[in-house]
Design a protein around this motif. Structure first.
Motif, PDB file in Angstrom:
ATOM      1  N   THR A   5       0.835  -1.199   0.000  1.00 46.26           N
ATOM      2  CA  THR A   5       0.000   0.000   0.000  1.00 46.26           C
ATOM      3  C   THR A   5       0.869   1.248   0.000  1.00 46.26           C
ATOM      4  OG1 THR A   5      -1.617  -1.210   1.339  1.00 46.26           O
ATOM      5  CG2 THR A   5      -1.864   1.182   1.223  1.00 46.26           C
ATOM      6  N   PRO A   6       0.656   2.175  -0.931  1.00 49.60           N
ATOM      7  CA  PRO A   6       1.372   3.454  -0.860  1.00 49.60           C
ATOM      8  C   PRO A   6       1.026   4.172   0.451  1.00 49.60           C
ATOM      9  CG  PRO A   6       0.289   3.206  -2.989  1.00 49.60           C
ATOM     10  CD  PRO A   6      -0.217   2.101  -2.100  1.00 49.60           C
ATOM     11  N   PHE A   7       2.034   4.811   1.057  1.00 45.44           N
ATOM     12  CA  PHE A   7       1.893   5.437   2.370  1.00 45.44           C
ATOM     13  C   PHE A   7       2.374   6.878   2.275  1.00 45.44           C
ATOM     14  CE2 PHE A   7       3.362   6.546   6.587  1.00 45.44           C
ATOM     15  CZ  PHE A   7       2.419   5.982   7.430  1.00 45.44           C
ATOM     16  N   ILE A  26     -11.399  12.883  -7.541  1.00 43.93           N
ATOM     17  CA  ILE A  26     -11.330  11.654  -8.331  1.00 43.93           C
ATOM     18  C   ILE A  26     -12.551  10.793  -8.014  1.00 43.93           C
ATOM     19  CG2 ILE A  26      -9.983   9.564  -8.766  1.00 43.93           C
ATOM     20  CD1 ILE A  26      -7.476  11.242  -8.168  1.00 43.93           C
ATOM     21  N   GLU A  27     -13.329  10.501  -9.054  1.00 48.88           N
ATOM     22  CA  GLU A  27     -14.556   9.710  -8.853  1.00 48.88           C
ATOM     23  C   GLU A  27     -14.221   8.308  -8.358  1.00 48.88           C
ATOM     24  OE1 GLU A  27     -15.210   8.006 -13.374  1.00 48.88           O
ATOM     25  OE2 GLU A  27     -16.325   9.766 -12.743  1.00 48.88           O
ATOM     26  N   ASP A  28     -15.210   7.691  -7.745  1.00 40.51           N
ATOM     27  CA  ASP A  28     -15.056   6.343  -7.166  1.00 40.51           C
ATOM     28  C   ASP A  28     -13.924   6.309  -6.141  1.00 40.51           C
ATOM     29  OD1 ASP A  28     -17.108   5.423  -8.842  1.00 40.51           O
ATOM     30  OD2 ASP A  28     -15.685   4.963 -10.445  1.00 40.51           O
ATOM     31  N   SER A  29     -13.868   7.328  -5.309  1.00 38.93           N
ATOM     32  CA  SER A  29     -12.835   7.445  -4.274  1.00 38.93           C
ATOM     33  C   SER A  29     -13.512   7.740  -2.942  1.00 38.93           C
ATOM     34  CB  SER A  29     -11.867   8.573  -4.628  1.00 38.93           C
ATOM     35  OG  SER A  29     -11.251   8.317  -5.865  1.00 38.93           O
ATOM     36  N   GLN A  30     -12.874   7.275  -1.863  1.00 37.08           N
ATOM     37  CA  GLN A  30     -13.465   7.511  -0.548  1.00 37.08           C
ATOM     38  C   GLN A  30     -12.443   7.346   0.563  1.00 37.08           C
ATOM     39  OE1 GLN A  30     -16.415   4.575   0.548  1.00 37.08           O
ATOM     40  NE2 GLN A  30     -15.320   2.946  -0.519  1.00 37.08           N
ATOM     41  N   ILE A  48      -4.347  13.110  12.296  1.00 37.59           N
ATOM     42  CA  ILE A  48      -4.466  11.725  11.842  1.00 37.59           C
ATOM     43  C   ILE A  48      -3.349  10.837  12.389  1.00 37.59           C
ATOM     44  CG2 ILE A  48      -4.547  10.223   9.808  1.00 37.59           C
ATOM     45  CD1 ILE A  48      -6.994  12.078  10.086  1.00 37.59           C
ATOM     46  N   LYS A  49      -3.753   9.866  13.190  1.00 39.15           N
ATOM     47  CA  LYS A  49      -2.829   8.838  13.689  1.00 39.15           C
ATOM     48  C   LYS A  49      -2.573   7.837  12.571  1.00 39.15           C
ATOM     49  CE  LYS A  49      -3.711   7.175  17.765  1.00 39.15           C
ATOM     50  NZ  LYS A  49      -4.221   6.384  18.920  1.00 39.15           N
ATOM     51  N   GLN A  50      -3.641   7.426  11.897  1.00 36.73           N
ATOM     52  CA  GLN A  50      -3.540   6.559  10.731  1.00 36.73           C
ATOM     53  C   GLN A  50      -4.882   6.578  10.019  1.00 36.73           C
ATOM     54  OE1 GLN A  50      -2.545   2.450  11.432  1.00 36.73           O
ATOM     55  NE2 GLN A  50      -2.383   2.008   9.280  1.00 36.73           N
ATOM     56  N   ALA A  51      -4.819   6.654   8.691  1.00 36.28           N
ATOM     57  CA  ALA A  51      -6.043   6.651   7.897  1.00 36.28           C
ATOM     58  C   ALA A  51      -5.805   5.912   6.597  1.00 36.28           C
ATOM     59  CB  ALA A  51      -6.490   8.087   7.611  1.00 36.28           C
ATOM     60  N   THR A  52      -6.895   5.444   6.014  1.00 36.87           N
ATOM     61  CA  THR A  52      -6.838   4.835   4.685  1.00 36.87           C
ATOM     62  C   THR A  52      -7.902   5.487   3.817  1.00 36.87           C
ATOM     63  OG1 THR A  52      -8.298   3.036   5.385  1.00 36.87           O
ATOM     64  CG2 THR A  52      -5.926   2.597   5.441  1.00 36.87           C
ATOM     65  N   PHE A  53      -7.565   5.586   2.542  1.00 34.42           N
ATOM     66  CA  PHE A  53      -8.508   6.108   1.559  1.00 34.42           C
ATOM     67  C   PHE A  53      -8.211   5.452   0.229  1.00 34.42           C
ATOM     68  CE2 PHE A  53      -4.833   8.856   1.449  1.00 34.42           C
ATOM     69  CZ  PHE A  53      -4.670   9.272   0.137  1.00 34.42           C
ATOM     70  N   THR A  54      -9.195   5.501  -0.663  1.00 32.82           N
ATOM     71  CA  THR A  54      -9.002   4.932  -1.993  1.00 32.82           C
ATOM     72  C   THR A  54      -9.195   6.014  -3.037  1.00 32.82           C
ATOM     73  OG1 THR A  54     -11.321   4.273  -2.250  1.00 32.82           O
ATOM     74  CG2 THR A  54      -9.813   2.645  -1.289  1.00 32.82           C
ATOM     75  N   LEU A  55      -8.405   5.919  -4.091  1.00 35.06           N
ATOM     76  CA  LEU A  55      -8.539   6.761  -5.268  1.00 35.06           C
ATOM     77  C   LEU A  55      -8.759   5.831  -6.443  1.00 35.06           C
ATOM     78  CD1 LEU A  55      -5.636   9.337  -4.713  1.00 35.06           C
ATOM     79  CD2 LEU A  55      -8.063   9.576  -4.117  1.00 35.06           C
ATOM     80  N   LYS A  56      -9.978   5.821  -6.969  1.00 32.41           N
ATOM     81  CA  LYS A  56     -10.347   4.958  -8.098  1.00 32.41           C
ATOM     82  C   LYS A  56      -9.959   3.494  -7.822  1.00 32.41           C
ATOM     83  CE  LYS A  56     -12.185   5.204 -12.264  1.00 32.41           C
ATOM     84  NZ  LYS A  56     -13.561   5.554 -12.434  1.00 32.41           N
ATOM     85  N   GLY A  57     -10.184   3.064  -6.568  1.00 37.26           N
ATOM     86  CA  GLY A  57      -9.925   1.677  -6.193  1.00 37.26           C
ATOM     87  C   GLY A  57      -8.537   1.398  -5.637  1.00 37.26           C
ATOM     88  N   GLN A  58      -7.590   2.321  -5.811  1.00 34.15           N
ATOM     89  CA  GLN A  58      -6.232   2.130  -5.276  1.00 34.15           C
ATOM     90  C   GLN A  58      -6.208   2.607  -3.823  1.00 34.15           C
ATOM     91  OE1 GLN A  58      -3.038   0.903  -6.424  1.00 34.15           O
ATOM     92  NE2 GLN A  58      -2.713   1.189  -4.235  1.00 34.15           N
ATOM     93  N   GLU A  59      -5.839   1.719  -2.921  1.00 28.63           N
ATOM     94  CA  GLU A  59      -5.786   2.092  -1.508  1.00 28.63           C
ATOM     95  C   GLU A  59      -4.485   2.821  -1.174  1.00 28.63           C
ATOM     96  OE1 GLU A  59      -7.134   0.008   2.537  1.00 28.63           O
ATOM     97  OE2 GLU A  59      -5.362  -0.951   1.658  1.00 28.63           O
TER      98      GLU A  59
END
Length: 132
Positions: A5-7, A26-30, A48-59
């Motif tokens: 996972t890119p960090f 970027i659509e389909d991102s959250q 932010i201690k730690q978070a995850t998000f997706t950009l067009k399905g890439q976490e």
């Protein structure tokens, strides 16, 4: 090995703002998970201690560093986006470059129809490509 996972490590409490900005562009991102520092923890409360998000399905994962480092992001690592239309590429380039820095202005460099490379307002590097 489970996954790769890119960090992204942000400084000055900018991680949440960056995640919100990227997922709005970027659509389909959250944003999929956020853990924040509380009172009496080693980071500034609410960052932010730690978070995850997706950009067009890439976490992606990110944090707000509670230590001020003498380094930041570098263009030698960038987020590469393949766009479907010139309008999409132009719009994304314009929005991401606000408050940032153009590294390669939008143009035809011979390897695609149109390409641009920039650092955004947070220092993250992006390559935007419209294939031939």
């Amino acid at each position: 090995m489970e996954k790769v996972t890119p960090f992204l490590m942000f400084q000055d409490g900018k991680a949440e703002k960056a995640m919100n900005y990227y997922t709005s562009l970027i659509e389909d991102s959250q944003i999929t998970n956020i853990a924040k520092y509380g009172a009496n923890e080693p980071g500034d409360e609410g960052t932010i201690k730690q978070a995850t998000f997706t950009l067009k399905g890439q976490e992606f994962m990110c944090i707000d560093s509670n230590i001020k480092h003498q380094f930041t992001f570098t263009p030698s690592f960038s987020i590469f986006v393949t766009c479907n239309t010139e309008e999409e590429l132009d719009n994304l380039y314009q929005k991401l470059s606000e408050g940032g820095q153009a590294l390669m202005p939008l143009g035809d460099y011979g390897f695609s129809k149109k390409f641009g490379w920039l650092n955004d307002q947070f220092g993250v590097s992006w390559q935007l490509n419209l294939p031939k």
